[in-house]
Design a protein around this motif. Structure first.
Motif, PDB file in Angstrom:
ATOM      1  N   ASN A 272      44.546  51.284  46.865  1.00  0.00           N
ATOM      2  CA  ASN A 272      43.412  50.424  46.512  1.00  0.00           C
ATOM      3  C   ASN A 272      43.753  48.984  46.883  1.00  0.00           C
ATOM      4  O   ASN A 272      44.926  48.603  46.943  1.00  0.00           O
ATOM      5  CB  ASN A 272      43.113  50.504  45.012  1.00  0.00           C
ATOM      6  N   LEU A 273      42.731  48.178  47.115  1.00  0.00           N
ATOM      7  CA  LEU A 273      42.972  46.776  47.463  1.00  0.00           C
ATOM      8  C   LEU A 273      41.788  45.919  47.037  1.00  0.00           C
ATOM      9  O   LEU A 273      40.672  46.408  46.864  1.00  0.00           O
ATOM     10  CB  LEU A 273      43.181  46.623  48.972  1.00  0.00           C
ATOM     11  N   THR A 274      42.076  44.631  46.866  1.00  0.00           N
ATOM     12  CA  THR A 274      41.025  43.656  46.559  1.00  0.00           C
ATOM     13  C   THR A 274      41.243  42.424  47.424  1.00  0.00           C
ATOM     14  O   THR A 274      42.375  41.944  47.541  1.00  0.00           O
ATOM     15  CB  THR A 274      41.058  43.252  45.073  1.00  0.00           C
TER      16      THR A 274
ATOM     17  N   TYR B 225      39.547  38.410  48.292  1.00  0.00           N
ATOM     18  CA  TYR B 225      38.836  37.382  47.540  1.00  0.00           C
ATOM     19  C   TYR B 225      38.209  36.332  48.452  1.00  0.00           C
ATOM     20  O   TYR B 225      38.714  36.054  49.542  1.00  0.00           O
ATOM     21  CB  TYR B 225      39.798  36.694  46.571  1.00  0.00           C
TER      22      TYR B 225
ATOM     23  N   LYS C 232      27.801  48.389  44.818  1.00  0.00           N
ATOM     24  CA  LYS C 232      28.722  49.402  45.339  1.00  0.00           C
ATOM     25  C   LYS C 232      28.165  50.000  46.619  1.00  0.00           C
ATOM     26  O   LYS C 232      26.974  50.272  46.740  1.00  0.00           O
ATOM     27  CB  LYS C 232      28.949  50.498  44.299  1.00  0.00           C
TER      28      LYS C 232
ATOM     29  N   THR D   3      33.348  48.037  46.435  1.00  0.00           N
ATOM     30  CA  THR D   3      32.694  47.399  45.302  1.00  0.00           C
ATOM     31  C   THR D   3      32.739  45.896  45.500  1.00  0.00           C
ATOM     32  O   THR D   3      33.818  45.320  45.678  1.00  0.00           O
ATOM     33  CB  THR D   3      33.367  47.769  43.968  1.00  0.00           C
TER      34      THR D   3
ATOM     35  N   GLN E   6      31.670  42.056  44.039  1.00  0.00           N
ATOM     36  CA  GLN E   6      31.335  41.356  42.807  1.00  0.00           C
ATOM     37  C   GLN E   6      31.099  39.883  43.111  1.00  0.00           C
ATOM     38  O   GLN E   6      31.848  39.260  43.882  1.00  0.00           O
ATOM     39  CB  GLN E   6      32.442  41.518  41.777  1.00  0.00           C
TER      40      GLN E   6
ATOM     41  N   SER F 188      34.493  38.952  45.191  1.00  0.00           N
ATOM     42  CA  SER F 188      35.602  39.840  45.535  1.00  0.00           C
ATOM     43  C   SER F 188      35.071  41.137  46.126  1.00  0.00           C
ATOM     44  O   SER F 188      33.931  41.534  45.867  1.00  0.00           O
ATOM     45  CB  SER F 188      36.472  40.126  44.310  1.00  0.00           C
TER      46      SER F 188
ATOM     47  N   HIS G 256      36.481  45.069  46.529  1.00  0.00           N
ATOM     48  CA  HIS G 256      37.500  46.044  46.153  1.00  0.00           C
ATOM     49  C   HIS G 256      37.246  47.332  46.916  1.00  0.00           C
ATOM     50  O   HIS G 256      36.108  47.816  46.957  1.00  0.00           O
ATOM     51  CB  HIS G 256      37.451  46.297  44.636  1.00  0.00           C
TER      52      HIS G 256
ATOM     53  N   THR H 202      38.487  51.261  47.197  1.00  0.00           N
ATOM     54  CA  THR H 202      39.207  52.353  46.531  1.00  0.00           C
ATOM     55  C   THR H 202      39.620  53.390  47.574  1.00  0.00           C
ATOM     56  O   THR H 202      38.824  53.754  48.436  1.00  0.00           O
ATOM     57  CB  THR H 202      38.305  53.010  45.480  1.00  0.00           C
TER      58      THR H 202
END
Lengths: 110, 117
Positions: A18-20, A22, A57, A62, A64, A73, A75, A77
């Motif tokens: 997983n990663l996020t 910004y 989504k 995802t 935000q 951000s 994200h 999965t």
């Protein structure tokens, strides 16, 4: 001067992680767009977020938008090699032009 | 529906030479944009047209760059003379019509990669 700061600049991960990433600004903006750009291609719009606190989504992605509408951000999965690309955030302006951040270069290894 | 078409895909020239890029937007799109994307950076707007009129060319280096969209459809971007720092990908994008209420969805072509030696 970059109006949008993206981090990290580079991200290299294994398939399934997983990663996020910004996108931050010192200014409030009315909307923000996320694009993905693959090598040798132009950016392709993924999503537009408009409302503070909004979450959208798109399959395993995802997005935000911060409550104060100064940050966002993305994200992912269970990343896949097909997610490899340059992820760009951009904000619009009163004349229609887009202001882009530098982007996050994501590489997902099989 | 055909996307935004750009040509050539690649161009290699020597400094001080001239070069031209061509863009054909999506049919019916009134707004056309040219962006410059230097390696490691996001795209930066050079010029924006609404039909055949210029909306924003504040970031266009007018001493060497020029662009036109004479019939309000396709567009050409020219660099004369080219400098080393002009090496970049030149992206063309189009949108239906700019409207402050719209989400301003822009569709991008694949770009022209310019190398100035």
């Amino acid at each position: 001067t970059q109006l949008l700061e993206q981090s990290p600049q580079f991200l290299s991960i294994q398939e399934g992680e997983n990663l996020t990433v910004y996108c931050n600004s010192s200014s409030v903006f009315s909307s923000l767009q996320w694009y993905r750009q693959e090598p040798g291609e132009g950016p392709v719009l993924l999503v537009t977020v408009v409302t503070g606190g909004e979450v959208k989504k798109l399959k395993r992605l995802t997005f935000q938008f911060g409550d104060a509408r100064k940050d966002s951000s993305l994200h992912i999965t269970a990343a896949q090699p097909g997610d490899t690309g340059l992820y760009l955030c951009a904000r619009g302006s009163t004349l229609g032009r887009l202001y882009f951040g530098r982007g996050t270069q994501l590489t997902v290894w099989p | 529906e055909a996307g935004v078409a750009q040509s050539p895909r690649y161009k290699i020239i020597e400094k001080r030479q001239s070069v031209a890029f061509w863009c054909n937007p999506i049919s019916g799109h009134a707004t056309l944009y040219w962006y410059q994307q230097i390696l490691g950076q996001g795209p930066k707007l050079l010029i924006q047209f609404q039909n055949n009129g210029v909306v924003d060319d504040s970031q266009l280096p007018k001493d060497r760059f020029s662009a036109e969209r004479l019939k309000g459809v396709d567009s050409t971007l020219k660099i004369q003379p080219a400098k080393l720092e002009d090496s970049a990908v030149y992206l063309c994008a189009s949108s239906l019509e700019w409207d402050s209420r719209s989400k301003n969805i822009q569709y991008f072509g694949a770009g022209t990669r310019l190398s100035v030696l």
